[in-house]
Design a protein around this motif. Structure first.
Motif, PDB file in Angstrom:
ATOM      1  N   MET A 103       0.844  -1.178   0.000  1.00 19.62           N
ATOM      2  CA  MET A 103       0.000   0.000   0.000  1.00 19.62           C
ATOM      3  C   MET A 103       0.891   1.244   0.000  1.00 19.62           C
ATOM      4  N   THR A 116     -10.905  10.102  -4.768  1.00 24.26           N
ATOM      5  CA  THR A 116     -11.587   9.515  -3.619  1.00 24.26           C
ATOM      6  C   THR A 116     -10.651   9.481  -2.417  1.00 24.26           C
ATOM      7  N   LEU A 117     -11.243   9.354  -1.243  1.00 19.38           N
ATOM      8  CA  LEU A 117     -10.433   9.203  -0.032  1.00 19.38           C
ATOM      9  C   LEU A 117      -9.613   7.919  -0.099  1.00 19.38           C
ATOM     10  N   ASP A 118     -10.202   6.843  -0.621  1.00 21.68           N
ATOM     11  CA  ASP A 118      -9.461   5.589  -0.736  1.00 21.68           C
ATOM     12  C   ASP A 118      -8.228   5.758  -1.616  1.00 21.68           C
ATOM     13  N   TYR A 119      -8.367   6.481  -2.715  1.00 21.99           N
ATOM     14  CA  TYR A 119      -7.211   6.720  -3.587  1.00 21.99           C
ATOM     15  C   TYR A 119      -6.159   7.559  -2.868  1.00 21.99           C
ATOM     16  N   MET A 177      -5.592   7.831   0.216  1.00 17.72           N
ATOM     17  CA  MET A 177      -4.977   7.087   1.317  1.00 17.72           C
ATOM     18  C   MET A 177      -4.199   5.867   0.836  1.00 17.72           C
ATOM     19  N   ARG A 237      -5.383   3.194  -0.708  1.00 21.07           N
ATOM     20  CA  ARG A 237      -6.106   1.930  -0.587  1.00 21.07           C
ATOM     21  C   ARG A 237      -6.564   1.379  -1.926  1.00 21.07           C
ATOM     22  N   THR A 238      -6.544   2.206  -2.952  1.00 23.14           N
ATOM     23  CA  THR A 238      -6.957   1.787  -4.278  1.00 23.14           C
ATOM     24  C   THR A 238      -6.138   2.547  -5.322  1.00 23.14           C
TER      25      THR A 238
END
Length: 68
Positions: free
Chosen positions: A1, A58-61, A63, A65-66
């Motif tokens: 990650m 996105t927040l996931d991107y 952070m 995570r994706t």
């Protein structure tokens, strides 16, 4: 990650924004923003959301995570 600070710097550069432009858009001091990219500080949830909105990711991107 991927680490947050690495992704933050990469997305900023991809969007062709300076650290100063980013800090101003978030209503914060330049040095405070620089601490995020250096990994010396972490933003609170409100700043994370503002960063994601500013960079249109996105927040996931953001952070790490994706990849999308």
């Amino acid at each position: 990650m991927i680490e947050f600070r690495t992704r933050l710097r990469a997305v900023r550069m991809e969007k062709k924004k300076t650290q100063k432009e980013t800090a101003e858009a978030l209503g914060m001091q330049l040095r405070s923003y620089q601490f995020y990219e250096q990994g010396a500080a972490e933003p609170n949830i409100a700043k994370l959301i503002a960063l994601a909105d500013f960079f249109d990711v996105t927040l996931d991107y953001l952070m790490g995570r994706t990849e999308q």
